[in-house]
Design an enzyme around this catalytic site. Structure first.
Site, PDB file in Angstrom:
ATOM      1  N   GLY A 149       0.766  -1.097   0.091  1.00 21.73           N
ATOM      2  CA  GLY A 149      -0.001  -0.103   0.040  1.00 21.73           C
ATOM      3  C   GLY A 149       0.760   1.272   0.118  1.00 21.73           C
ATOM      4  O   GLY A 149       2.029   1.305   0.309  1.00 21.73           O
ATOM      5  N   CYS A 150       0.196   2.406  -0.443  1.00 24.10           N
ATOM      6  CA  CYS A 150       1.226   3.773  -0.415  1.00 24.10           C
ATOM      7  C   CYS A 150       1.349   4.047   0.860  1.00 24.10           C
ATOM      8  O   CYS A 150       2.684   4.359   1.004  1.00 24.10           O
ATOM      9  CB  CYS A 150       0.398   4.660  -1.165  1.00 24.10           C
ATOM     10  SG  CYS A 150      -1.550   4.942  -0.400  1.00 24.10           S
ATOM     11  N   TYR A 151       0.575   4.136   1.977  1.00 27.27           N
ATOM     12  CA  TYR A 151       1.062   4.484   3.176  1.00 27.27           C
ATOM     13  C   TYR A 151       2.164   3.807   3.922  1.00 27.27           C
ATOM     14  O   TYR A 151       2.812   4.225   4.336  1.00 27.27           O
ATOM     15  CB  TYR A 151      -0.259   4.601   4.205  1.00 27.27           C
ATOM     16  CG  TYR A 151      -1.069   5.807   3.963  1.00 27.27           C
ATOM     17  CD1 TYR A 151      -0.498   7.155   4.154  1.00 27.27           C
ATOM     18  CD2 TYR A 151      -2.296   5.794   3.881  1.00 27.27           C
ATOM     19  CE1 TYR A 151      -1.222   8.454   4.002  1.00 27.27           C
ATOM     20  CE2 TYR A 151      -3.280   6.960   3.719  1.00 27.27           C
ATOM     21  CZ  TYR A 151      -2.638   8.304   3.874  1.00 27.27           C
ATOM     22  OH  TYR A 151      -3.439   9.390   3.577  1.00 27.27           O
ATOM     23  N   PRO A 152       1.888   2.599   3.818  1.00 30.90           N
ATOM     24  CA  PRO A 152       2.810   1.302   4.445  1.00 30.90           C
ATOM     25  C   PRO A 152       4.321   1.475   3.546  1.00 30.90           C
ATOM     26  O   PRO A 152       5.299   1.625   4.350  1.00 30.90           O
ATOM     27  CB  PRO A 152       2.534   0.036   4.124  1.00 30.90           C
ATOM     28  CG  PRO A 152       0.717   0.265   4.032  1.00 30.90           C
ATOM     29  CD  PRO A 152       0.732   1.685   3.376  1.00 30.90           C
ATOM     30  N   THR A 153       4.332   1.848   2.489  1.00 30.31           N
ATOM     31  CA  THR A 153       5.645   2.060   1.379  1.00 30.31           C
ATOM     32  C   THR A 153       6.252   3.187   2.096  1.00 30.31           C
ATOM     33  O   THR A 153       7.517   3.160   2.732  1.00 30.31           O
ATOM     34  CB  THR A 153       5.260   2.402   0.248  1.00 30.31           C
ATOM     35  OG1 THR A 153       4.743   1.286  -0.295  1.00 30.31           O
ATOM     36  CG2 THR A 153       6.715   2.722  -0.486  1.00 30.31           C
TER      37      THR A 153
END
Length: 346
Positions: A149-153
């Site tokens: 996901g974008c936030y986890p990255t």
């Protein structure tokens, strides 16, 4: 040439995949699906992709498209990818899933957060979490990649070097992230309409965002024990970009120079991670349209807290660019193919 097919190509991530793959010398896009836009050409939905004027969206009929490609990008909504991913994978194809359906290793955890049972646990067990900086060797040997996901990255690239190499109070982790509106997808939704977002700035899904278990899963694996975080996302009145600020209290004193050395050593061979010079902090403008993650560091000696700031483009390193990076690793070609581009500025 490797034949690639995009399932769910009418959203922002599908559009970014098409844009990036235009420059790729080793692949050819052989098809793209969209239920709502079937019969329309790609250039009708994305006029800037005029080179795809002859590529027409079609419905997703798995058996009919199976022979069209060697690798399938799945850019379908959460819950809708499960069956199609399993089908193509079981038929021997390479699959990169951009949904959340194969990111969480625990099927029960997936059902808890996404309110959908996971019906394909055999495939789930074989999926590799697609963060290249951590799992490159496993990605290279896999046929099924769960794109992060974008936030986890942004959060993981900022925190993992500290978790692995410093003495951190794991109960103190705070992740404060801000995303552009494209993170909500290309859909009619009043909450992300221009008049609702413009000149505003707000938090949402406080403590309940679905990316929380993904972040905790990877931090726990790195720490060797269960990790929980306080994660708060915010909506920025911009098109794209994620700025993430993480806070971690140190259990032992450490020199600021050593902190910088740890991060530089961790990422010195990574083509898409840039550790900024001391005193400099990332700006989403400087990664717009790129696959880069910029990292800025601050050791607050007064509170003995490590503050890490990261910036990514949520549609590129946070989604489609990272998917192409994973594809390159799977194909054993230059990891930077089609991705080593400067920011779109201003």
């Amino acid at each position: 040439m490797v034949r690639v097919f995009i399932c769910g190509g009418s959203g922002y991530t599908g559009g970014e995949l098409l844009r990036i793959l235009l420059r790729h010398p080793e692949v050819v896009v052989t098809g793209v699906t969209s239920q709502r836009s079937a019969g329309k050409s790609v250039s009708e939905l994305f006029p800037h992709l005029h080179k795809y004027a002859n590529l027409v969206y079609e419905p997703l009929r798995k058996e009919a498209v199976l022979g069209k490609a060697d690798l399938f990008f799945m850019a379908l909504p959460h819950g809708e990818s499960q069956e199609a991913v399993d089908y193509f994978f079981q038929q021997g194809k390479m699959v990169i899933d951009l949904s959340a359906d194969y990111r969480l290793r625990d099927a029960g955890m997936y059902e808890h957060w996404y309110k959908v049972p996971h019906a394909f646990q055999a495939a789930l067990k074989q999926a590799v979490y697609g963060l290249p900086e951590i799992y490159r060797n496993r990605i290279n040997k896999s046929r099924l990649i769960a794109n992060p996901g974008c936030y986890p990255t942004g959060a993981l690239l900022g925190l993992l070097p500290a978790i692995k190499n410093m003495s951190i109070d794991l109960s103190s982790l705070v992740i404060d992230a801000k995303s552009g509106t494209s993170g909500a997808g290309r859909k009619a939704d009043i909450s992300v309409a221009f008049c609702e977002v413009n000149e505003g700035f707000k938090a949402y899904a406080v403590g309940t965002h679905r990316h929380i278990p993904e972040i905790e899963q990877e931090l726990s694996l790195a720490a060797g024990k269960d990790v929980t975080v306080n994660f708060t996302p915010h909506l920025l009145p911009v098109d794209r970009g994620i700025l993430t600020t993480t806070y971690a209290r140190l259990e032992k004193k450490i020199d600021a120079g050593m902190v910088e050395k740890i991060y530089r050593d961790t990422y010195k061979k990574e083509p898409f991670v840039r550790v900024l010079a001391h005193g400099l902090y990332p700006n989403i403008k400087n990664v717009k349209g790129t696959n880069y993650c910029d990292i800025g560091l601050k050791l607050n000696e007064r509170t003995n807290t490590l503050i890490v700031v990261t910036a990514i483009d949520n549609l590129v390193k946070g989604a489609s660019g990272q998917a192409v990076q994973n594809m390159n690793i799977m194909l054993d070609v230059d990891e930077t193919l089609a991705l080593d581009t400067p920011a779109v500025f201003p």
